[in-house]
Scaffold this motif. Structure first.
Motif, PDB file in Angstrom:
ATOM      1  N   ARG A 164       1.281   5.350 -10.758  1.00  0.00           N
ATOM      2  CA  ARG A 164       1.596   3.924 -10.685  1.00  0.00           C
ATOM      3  C   ARG A 164       1.500   3.476  -9.236  1.00  0.00           C
ATOM      4  O   ARG A 164       2.254   3.943  -8.384  1.00  0.00           O
ATOM      5  CB  ARG A 164       3.023   3.664 -11.187  1.00  0.00           C
ATOM      6  CG  ARG A 164       3.165   3.878 -12.679  1.00  0.00           C
ATOM      7  CD  ARG A 164       4.567   3.484 -13.129  1.00  0.00           C
ATOM      8  NE  ARG A 164       4.726   3.837 -14.534  1.00  0.00           N
ATOM      9  CZ  ARG A 164       5.889   4.205 -15.077  1.00  0.00           C
ATOM     10  NH1 ARG A 164       6.991   4.253 -14.347  1.00  0.00           N
ATOM     11  NH2 ARG A 164       5.940   4.518 -16.360  1.00  0.00           N
ATOM     12  N   LEU A 165       0.577   2.575  -8.996  1.00  0.00           N
ATOM     13  CA  LEU A 165       0.395   2.042  -7.644  1.00  0.00           C
ATOM     14  C   LEU A 165       1.172   0.732  -7.524  1.00  0.00           C
ATOM     15  O   LEU A 165       1.127  -0.102  -8.417  1.00  0.00           O
ATOM     16  CB  LEU A 165      -1.084   1.782  -7.353  1.00  0.00           C
ATOM     17  CG  LEU A 165      -2.077   2.894  -7.733  1.00  0.00           C
ATOM     18  CD1 LEU A 165      -3.476   2.533  -7.241  1.00  0.00           C
ATOM     19  CD2 LEU A 165      -1.640   4.231  -7.168  1.00  0.00           C
ATOM     20  N   LEU A 187       0.841   0.137   0.282  1.00  0.00           N
ATOM     21  CA  LEU A 187       0.690   0.507  -1.133  1.00  0.00           C
ATOM     22  C   LEU A 187       1.404   1.843  -1.339  1.00  0.00           C
ATOM     23  O   LEU A 187       1.190   2.782  -0.568  1.00  0.00           O
ATOM     24  CB  LEU A 187      -0.806   0.667  -1.453  1.00  0.00           C
ATOM     25  CG  LEU A 187      -1.204   0.908  -2.904  1.00  0.00           C
ATOM     26  CD1 LEU A 187      -1.132  -0.399  -3.696  1.00  0.00           C
ATOM     27  CD2 LEU A 187      -2.625   1.465  -2.990  1.00  0.00           C
ATOM     28  N   SER A 188       2.252   1.936  -2.377  1.00  0.00           N
ATOM     29  CA  SER A 188       2.887   3.219  -2.678  1.00  0.00           C
ATOM     30  C   SER A 188       2.361   3.770  -4.005  1.00  0.00           C
ATOM     31  O   SER A 188       1.802   3.026  -4.814  1.00  0.00           O
ATOM     32  CB  SER A 188       4.413   3.077  -2.731  1.00  0.00           C
ATOM     33  OG  SER A 188       4.782   2.236  -3.805  1.00  0.00           O
ATOM     34  N   PHE A 218     -12.547   3.428  -4.054  1.00  0.00           N
ATOM     35  CA  PHE A 218     -11.629   3.288  -2.926  1.00  0.00           C
ATOM     36  C   PHE A 218     -10.652   2.172  -3.288  1.00  0.00           C
ATOM     37  O   PHE A 218     -11.077   1.049  -3.556  1.00  0.00           O
ATOM     38  CB  PHE A 218     -12.388   2.965  -1.642  1.00  0.00           C
ATOM     39  CG  PHE A 218     -13.178   4.137  -1.107  1.00  0.00           C
ATOM     40  CD1 PHE A 218     -12.576   5.068  -0.249  1.00  0.00           C
ATOM     41  CD2 PHE A 218     -14.507   4.342  -1.469  1.00  0.00           C
ATOM     42  CE1 PHE A 218     -13.290   6.146   0.248  1.00  0.00           C
ATOM     43  CE2 PHE A 218     -15.225   5.415  -0.980  1.00  0.00           C
ATOM     44  CZ  PHE A 218     -14.624   6.329  -0.127  1.00  0.00           C
ATOM     45  N   VAL A 219      -9.377   2.509  -3.302  1.00  0.00           N
ATOM     46  CA  VAL A 219      -8.369   1.577  -3.787  1.00  0.00           C
ATOM     47  C   VAL A 219      -7.345   1.317  -2.688  1.00  0.00           C
ATOM     48  O   VAL A 219      -6.898   2.251  -2.010  1.00  0.00           O
ATOM     49  CB  VAL A 219      -7.625   2.163  -5.022  1.00  0.00           C
ATOM     50  CG1 VAL A 219      -6.607   1.148  -5.562  1.00  0.00           C
ATOM     51  CG2 VAL A 219      -8.614   2.564  -6.104  1.00  0.00           C
ATOM     52  N   GLY A 246      -3.090  -6.160  -6.472  1.00  0.00           N
ATOM     53  CA  GLY A 246      -2.302  -7.347  -6.152  1.00  0.00           C
ATOM     54  C   GLY A 246      -0.815  -7.077  -6.252  1.00  0.00           C
ATOM     55  O   GLY A 246      -0.048  -7.438  -5.383  1.00  0.00           O
ATOM     56  N   GLU A 247      -0.399  -6.444  -7.358  1.00  0.00           N
ATOM     57  CA  GLU A 247       1.021  -6.108  -7.528  1.00  0.00           C
ATOM     58  C   GLU A 247       1.178  -4.683  -8.015  1.00  0.00           C
ATOM     59  O   GLU A 247       1.748  -3.838  -7.336  1.00  0.00           O
ATOM     60  CB  GLU A 247       1.678  -7.074  -8.518  1.00  0.00           C
ATOM     61  CG  GLU A 247       1.912  -8.448  -7.919  1.00  0.00           C
ATOM     62  CD  GLU A 247       2.669  -9.356  -8.865  1.00  0.00           C
ATOM     63  OE1 GLU A 247       3.342  -8.854  -9.794  1.00  0.00           O
ATOM     64  OE2 GLU A 247       2.569 -10.584  -8.693  1.00  0.00           O
ATOM     65  N   ARG A 248       0.687  -4.423  -9.222  1.00  0.00           N
ATOM     66  CA  ARG A 248       0.837  -3.086  -9.812  1.00  0.00           C
ATOM     67  C   ARG A 248      -0.484  -2.676 -10.444  1.00  0.00           C
ATOM     68  O   ARG A 248      -1.273  -3.503 -10.870  1.00  0.00           O
ATOM     69  CB  ARG A 248       1.891  -3.103 -10.926  1.00  0.00           C
ATOM     70  CG  ARG A 248       3.218  -3.666 -10.528  1.00  0.00           C
ATOM     71  CD  ARG A 248       4.301  -2.590 -10.573  1.00  0.00           C
ATOM     72  NE  ARG A 248       5.575  -3.113 -10.102  1.00  0.00           N
ATOM     73  CZ  ARG A 248       5.959  -3.072  -8.821  1.00  0.00           C
ATOM     74  NH1 ARG A 248       5.168  -2.528  -7.911  1.00  0.00           N
ATOM     75  NH2 ARG A 248       7.126  -3.564  -8.460  1.00  0.00           N
ATOM     76  N   ARG A 249      -0.666  -1.370 -10.500  1.00  0.00           N
ATOM     77  CA  ARG A 249      -1.817  -0.874 -11.238  1.00  0.00           C
ATOM     78  C   ARG A 249      -1.523   0.569 -11.633  1.00  0.00           C
ATOM     79  O   ARG A 249      -0.862   1.295 -10.883  1.00  0.00           O
ATOM     80  CB  ARG A 249      -3.069  -0.925 -10.368  1.00  0.00           C
ATOM     81  CG  ARG A 249      -4.282  -0.370 -11.092  1.00  0.00           C
ATOM     82  CD  ARG A 249      -5.564  -0.474 -10.304  1.00  0.00           C
ATOM     83  NE  ARG A 249      -6.573   0.351 -10.958  1.00  0.00           N
ATOM     84  CZ  ARG A 249      -7.750   0.619 -10.445  1.00  0.00           C
ATOM     85  NH1 ARG A 249      -8.092   0.126  -9.267  1.00  0.00           N
ATOM     86  NH2 ARG A 249      -8.606   1.376 -11.095  1.00  0.00           N
TER      87      ARG A 249
END
Lengths: 284, 299
Positions: free
Chosen positions: A150-151, A163-164, A95-96, A137-140
């Motif tokens: 790309r989150l 979060l997009s 779960f993200v 936190g920023e990108r993943r």
């Protein structure tokens, strides 16, 4: 019964939420939710407004693929997007969410759940709070097998935990509630912050966008225009009123009337948006 | 609910000054009783549909008896009006305005206004005290509303008479609703103040200004699942506004005031001076700030 899905791009399936309030009849299914299928795995993006809706979304996944559901991505804290999480627990996905989602959900979850039970009654059965195990936190980037998502975690806008998701293969930008179409946007974070995030998002090169409410897919970046106009109208008119010494009550009566008729559920949410924006802008 | 009423009202009537150290002990004791009572009822609150309006009838006589002990309360028509939205847009931020219809003269003035929200766990949102230097006892503030409820403004005039104006407001869940902004920033900004006066300062006339106080005003009914406890009540308890050495307004406040409390008030300046606002919260933290008020040059 599986949810009705539309394939908006190869491997991207979206269910359109109804434009209304949460009721037992709609199982809390008022938001656009769906999933993306890679060569090896599936990522669910928002799980719906109740365990029942989550189960129907899961059935929709299974009607299309047997690949494991490796991720459930929660785009923000609102119950119409994440209360279907329980339906996926047996799949043991990650779960993200945004790094601030866990905090927001712990603070608000019990309140939301109580409210859902009151509205849905038996139809809320099985719904429970499931915290994200992984915070962004920023990108993943996550890889579904030849398919990278790309989150991006955004600064406070619609909420403080938006979060997009960007699907690189099809250049599809899944904005969830960072973009409302047709249904009036709800400000639960920061009006100024949301306008800043919109300006930043305009730099993204995408083929299409998936909004959290409205059509399952829309043209990019033109889809942002109506929402930006609405938010900017609030910003400008409340600032003008504040400069003249206007009160919150006057703001509720006069601000943004030109937007009436342009949005569904305007009378249900507009006044509240004004209150939220007013209490933000009066500190300027 | 009635269980809760008595300790709370007792606290407010026992402790009008809130400044004397020797009052501290009994106050803390009463507060802990209040807090336990809040814990006991909290699970029944929050985001729900309101209870039937008929419940209101049962509660008001208790409040009235506890606060005003058999005194006659006149109809407020001609003395004060209460303005409130019929349906709240945000139950945690319900704007309330009390309009005083008599001037604050030394001969007769409104000495205090009790703002009461019948159905709230702490029904007394605040007691607003005024003086002849207030110029007008009209004020606005923002409150939390926990259930469909009557809201009352009860003015006490300097000749000791009571007058009441009432409004019914539809709202629910305002006391236990989670705060919008994150706790971190709320605590970082605690005590920050902003004074707003849009119009020029005019001597010898009634001026209006607004004080904004950054404070989470935790009600004690908001749950924190990380710590598995209710966020302890921590709220603004006293606001004193003065102009020069004269008191303009004093507020004894409680958990029903919205986060980041706001009060529009009036003052009648005799000469150039400064507005000073002193705030004390339930943890004993104090904040104060002064703003020089420059009168507009005579034209």
């Amino acid at each position: 019964m599986p949810l009705a899905m539309k394939q908006v791009a190869p491997g991207i399936f979206v269910h359109q939420g109804v434009h209304g309030e949460v009721t037992a009849e709609n199982h809390g299914g008022i938001a656009n939710i769906g999933f993306i299928v890679g060569a090896e795995a599936v990522a669910v993006i928002d799980s719906g407004g109740s365990a029942i809706e989550g189960q129907r979304l899961r059935a929709a996944v299974r009607a299309i693929t047997d690949l494991p559901i490796r991720y459930v991505i929660n785009t923000h804290v609102h119950p119409d997007h994440i209360f279907g999480n329980a339906a996926f627990v047996d799949d043991a996905p990650a779960f993200v969410g945004h790094a601030k989602l866990a905090g927001a959900l712990t603070a608000r979850g019990p309140f939301y759940l109580e409210n859902l039970i009151e509205r849905l009654g038996d139809a809320a059965a099985g719904t429970r709070i499931i915290l994200p195990a992984q915070g962004v936190g920023e990108r993943r980037e996550i890889d579904l097998g030849g398919r990278v998502l790309r989150l991006a975690a955004h600064p406070t806008a619609h909420t403080d935990n938006d979060l997009s998701v960007f699907d690189v293969r099809t250049s599809t930008l899944w904005l969830s509630d960072l973009l409302f179409m047709d249904r009036i946007p709800a400000i639960d974070g920061s009006l100024k912050g949301w306008l800043e995030v919109i300006a930043a998002l305009r730099q993204v090169n995408a083929a299409r966008v998936i909004p959290g409410h409205g059509p399952v897919s829309a043209d990019w970046p033109g889809a942002l225009d109506a929402q930006e106009r609405y938010l900017r109208t609030l910003l400008d008119e409340i600032r003008t009123l504040l400069a003249e010494g206007g009160t919150m009550e006057q703001a509720v009566e006069t601000v943004g009337r030109s937007e009436r008729g342009k949005w569904l559920l305007f009378d249900d949410y507009h006044a509240r948006n004004i209150v939220t924006a007013f209490t933000e802008l009066e500190w300027e | 609910m009635p269980r809760l009423l008595t300790p709370l009202l007792t606290r407010i009537t026992l402790d009008p000054g809130l400044r004397s150290e020797r009052r501290r002990a009994p106050m803390m004791q009463v507060r802990s009783i209040l807090f336990l009572a809040i814990l006991a009822i909290a699970p029944g609150f929050g985001g729900g549909e309101a209870r039937a309006a008929s419940d209101n009838l049962a509660i008001w006589p208790d409040i009235k008896a506890a606060l005003f002990e058999g005194r006659e309360i006149h109809d407020g028509a001609g003395l004060l009006q209460l303005e409130a939205p019929v349906r709240a847009y945000d139950a945690a931020i319900v704007p309330i305005t009390v309009v005083a219809e008599i001037p604050q003269t030394a001969e007769r003035y409104i000495r205090s206004v009790h703002l009461i929200i019948d159905e709230n766990p702490a029904p007394v949102a605040g007691v607003f005290h005024f003086t002849p230097d207030s110029g007008s006892a009209s004020f606005s503030t923002r409150v939390r509303v926990n259930a469909y409820t009557n809201i009352r403004a009860i003015a006490e005039t300097s000749d000791g008479e009571l007058y009441m104006a009432t409004r019914f407001v539809k709202a629910a869940g305002g006391c236990s609703a989670p705060a919008l902004k994150d706790a971190e920033s709320a605590m970082a900004n605690i005590g920050k103040m902003k004074l707003k006066q849009t119009d020029d300062v005019v001597l010898q006339e009634v001026n209006q200004a607004q004080i904004l106080i950054s404070h989470p005003n935790y009600s004690g009914m908001q749950f924190d699942q990380i710590t598995r406890t209710y966020i302890p009540a921590h709220f603004v308890q006293k606001i004193r506004v003065s102009y020069g050495d004269r008191t303009i307004m004093t507020v004894d406040a409680d958990i029903s005031l919205s986060e980041n409390p706001s009060v529009h008030f009036h003052y009648l300046p005799e000469a150039a001076g400064a507005i000073t606002v002193e705030v004390k919260d339930s943890e004993g933290m104090t904040y104060d700030r002064s703003w020089p008020m420059t009168p507009a040059p005579a034209s």
